[in-house]
Design a protein around this motif. Sequence first.
Motif, PDB file in Angstrom:
ATOM      1  N   LEU A   6       0.805  -1.216   0.000  1.00  0.00           N
ATOM      2  CA  LEU A   6       0.000   0.000   0.000  1.00  0.00           C
ATOM      3  C   LEU A   6       0.840   1.268   0.000  1.00  0.00           C
ATOM      4  N   GLY A   7       2.150   1.126   0.224  1.00  0.00           N
ATOM      5  CA  GLY A   7       3.030   2.288   0.263  1.00  0.00           C
ATOM      6  C   GLY A   7       2.861   3.130   1.512  1.00  0.00           C
ATOM      7  N   VAL A   8       2.497   2.480   2.620  1.00  0.00           N
ATOM      8  CA  VAL A   8       2.340   3.174   3.900  1.00  0.00           C
ATOM      9  C   VAL A   8       3.225   2.498   4.939  1.00  0.00           C
ATOM     10  N   LYS A   9       3.369   3.139   6.075  1.00  0.00           N
ATOM     11  CA  LYS A   9       4.132   2.551   7.172  1.00  0.00           C
ATOM     12  C   LYS A   9       3.257   1.540   7.900  1.00  0.00           C
ATOM     13  N   MET A  10       3.892   0.501   8.468  1.00  0.00           N
ATOM     14  CA  MET A  10       3.145  -0.515   9.190  1.00  0.00           C
ATOM     15  C   MET A  10       2.334   0.113  10.320  1.00  0.00           C
ATOM     16  N   SER A  11       2.884   1.110  10.984  1.00  0.00           N
ATOM     17  CA  SER A  11       2.172   1.751  12.090  1.00  0.00           C
ATOM     18  C   SER A  11       0.901   2.452  11.614  1.00  0.00           C
ATOM     19  N   ASP A  12       0.841   2.855  10.330  1.00  0.00           N
ATOM     20  CA  ASP A  12      -0.382   3.462   9.803  1.00  0.00           C
ATOM     21  C   ASP A  12      -1.534   2.466   9.778  1.00  0.00           C
ATOM     22  N   LEU A  13      -1.223   1.182   9.680  1.00  0.00           N
ATOM     23  CA  LEU A  13      -2.260   0.154   9.648  1.00  0.00           C
ATOM     24  C   LEU A  13      -2.779  -0.193  11.027  1.00  0.00           C
ATOM     25  N   THR A  14      -1.992   0.080  12.050  1.00  0.00           N
ATOM     26  CA  THR A  14      -2.349  -0.386  13.382  1.00  0.00           C
ATOM     27  C   THR A  14      -2.719   0.702  14.369  1.00  0.00           C
ATOM     28  N   ASP A  15      -2.335   1.953  14.104  1.00  0.00           N
ATOM     29  CA  ASP A  15      -2.585   2.976  15.116  1.00  0.00           C
ATOM     30  C   ASP A  15      -2.737   4.338  14.462  1.00  0.00           C
ATOM     31  N   GLY A  16      -3.916   4.911  14.541  1.00  0.00           N
ATOM     32  CA  GLY A  16      -4.160   6.221  13.965  1.00  0.00           C
ATOM     33  C   GLY A  16      -3.579   7.357  14.773  1.00  0.00           C
ATOM     34  N   ASN A  17      -3.127   7.122  15.994  1.00  0.00           N
ATOM     35  CA  ASN A  17      -2.608   8.187  16.850  1.00  0.00           C
ATOM     36  C   ASN A  17      -1.109   8.062  17.071  1.00  0.00           C
ATOM     37  N   ALA A  18      -0.386   7.491  16.112  1.00  0.00           N
ATOM     38  CA  ALA A  18       1.034   7.222  16.304  1.00  0.00           C
ATOM     39  C   ALA A  18       1.871   8.481  16.438  1.00  0.00           C
ATOM     40  N   ASP A  19       1.381   9.607  15.911  1.00  0.00           N
ATOM     41  CA  ASP A  19       2.176  10.825  15.986  1.00  0.00           C
ATOM     42  C   ASP A  19       2.098  11.498  17.354  1.00  0.00           C
ATOM     43  N   LYS A  20       1.180  11.069  18.200  1.00  0.00           N
ATOM     44  CA  LYS A  20       1.091  11.593  19.561  1.00  0.00           C
ATOM     45  C   LYS A  20       2.097  10.830  20.404  1.00  0.00           C
ATOM     46  N   GLN A  21       3.269  11.422  20.607  1.00  0.00           N
ATOM     47  CA  GLN A  21       4.359  10.736  21.283  1.00  0.00           C
ATOM     48  C   GLN A  21       4.388  11.093  22.766  1.00  0.00           C
ATOM     49  N   ASN A  22       4.165  10.102  23.617  1.00  0.00           N
ATOM     50  CA  ASN A  22       4.290  10.300  25.052  1.00  0.00           C
ATOM     51  C   ASN A  22       5.728  10.021  25.451  1.00  0.00           C
ATOM     52  N   ILE A  23       6.247  10.791  26.393  1.00  0.00           N
ATOM     53  CA  ILE A  23       7.618  10.530  26.826  1.00  0.00           C
ATOM     54  C   ILE A  23       7.668   9.397  27.842  1.00  0.00           C
ATOM     55  N   VAL A  24       6.529   9.085  28.460  1.00  0.00           N
ATOM     56  CA  VAL A  24       6.440   7.934  29.357  1.00  0.00           C
ATOM     57  C   VAL A  24       5.259   7.091  28.893  1.00  0.00           C
ATOM     58  N   VAL A  25       5.498   5.807  28.737  1.00  0.00           N
ATOM     59  CA  VAL A  25       4.418   4.879  28.391  1.00  0.00           C
ATOM     60  C   VAL A  25       4.213   3.966  29.595  1.00  0.00           C
ATOM     61  N   ARG A  26       3.062   4.088  30.203  1.00  0.00           N
ATOM     62  CA  ARG A  26       2.725   3.250  31.353  1.00  0.00           C
ATOM     63  C   ARG A  26       2.399   1.841  30.870  1.00  0.00           C
ATOM     64  N   SER A  27       2.731   0.872  31.677  1.00  0.00           N
ATOM     65  CA  SER A  27       2.498  -0.523  31.319  1.00  0.00           C
ATOM     66  C   SER A  27       1.050  -0.754  30.878  1.00  0.00           C
ATOM     67  N   ALA A  28       0.119  -0.171  31.597  1.00  0.00           N
ATOM     68  CA  ALA A  28      -1.296  -0.361  31.285  1.00  0.00           C
ATOM     69  C   ALA A  28      -1.699   0.309  29.974  1.00  0.00           C
ATOM     70  N   ASP A  29      -0.885   1.261  29.498  1.00  0.00           N
ATOM     71  CA  ASP A  29      -1.217   1.997  28.282  1.00  0.00           C
ATOM     72  C   ASP A  29      -0.577   1.423  27.024  1.00  0.00           C
ATOM     73  N   ALA A  30       0.330   0.483  27.176  1.00  0.00           N
ATOM     74  CA  ALA A  30       0.983  -0.100  26.001  1.00  0.00           C
ATOM     75  C   ALA A  30      -0.059  -0.868  25.192  1.00  0.00           C
ATOM     76  N   ARG A  31      -0.030  -0.650  23.881  1.00  0.00           N
ATOM     77  CA  ARG A  31      -0.976  -1.335  22.989  1.00  0.00           C
ATOM     78  C   ARG A  31      -0.532  -2.780  22.810  1.00  0.00           C
ATOM     79  N   VAL A  32      -1.469  -3.709  22.925  1.00  0.00           N
ATOM     80  CA  VAL A  32      -1.168  -5.132  22.806  1.00  0.00           C
ATOM     81  C   VAL A  32      -1.763  -5.653  21.504  1.00  0.00           C
ATOM     82  N   VAL A  33      -0.917  -6.335  20.726  1.00  0.00           N
ATOM     83  CA  VAL A  33      -1.341  -6.957  19.474  1.00  0.00           C
ATOM     84  C   VAL A  33      -1.002  -8.436  19.572  1.00  0.00           C
ATOM     85  N   VAL A  34      -1.976  -9.290  19.273  1.00  0.00           N
ATOM     86  CA  VAL A  34      -1.733 -10.731  19.226  1.00  0.00           C
ATOM     87  C   VAL A  34      -1.734 -11.127  17.754  1.00  0.00           C
ATOM     88  N   THR A  35      -0.612 -11.671  17.291  1.00  0.00           N
ATOM     89  CA  THR A  35      -0.489 -12.021  15.880  1.00  0.00           C
ATOM     90  C   THR A  35      -1.161 -13.358  15.582  1.00  0.00           C
TER      91      THR A  35
END
Length: 148
Positions: free
Chosen positions: A24-53
């Motif tokens: 598709l000519g896009v980044k893999m993150s474009d397929l999985t997360d529409g908010n990837a450009d919102k960069q947090n400097i701390v990612v809490r364990s409970a906030d990490a996105r979980v993907v099961v392949t």
Amino acid sequence: MLSLVERGRAAPSIGSLIVISETLGVKMSDLTDGNADKQNIVVRSADARVVVTAEDVIRRILTEDTLNDVTVAINEYGPGSASNDVSITHDGHEYGFLLEGELHVEVDGVNHMLIPGDFICYSSQRPHRIQNRSSKKAKTIWFNLGSQ
């Protein structure tokens, strides 16, 4: 395959997501997360996105930094699981550190067995596949550069 994924009837492998994004000519993150450009400097364990392949690898994504083209994840490979059915290639570079368990990383047809504390890095353009051949869970921290 895309139709099955869209309807929630199939989970793509990491390799499938890479192939789809490159097609598709896009980044893999474009397929999985529409908010990837919102960069947090701390990612809490409970906030990490979980993907099961599709191969039952649990991927806790700590960051998908599209600006710097890096993804950092903690990957858990259950007994007998693998990153893909077959070796794949894609753009980018991979860095992996084994936290627990045992993993076999095949690169260019050569098997590298990792034990806790081992580190591996390789160009993602080389055919590669990650497998847990043991009866225990394996856990890694994985960095993907330039393959989003």
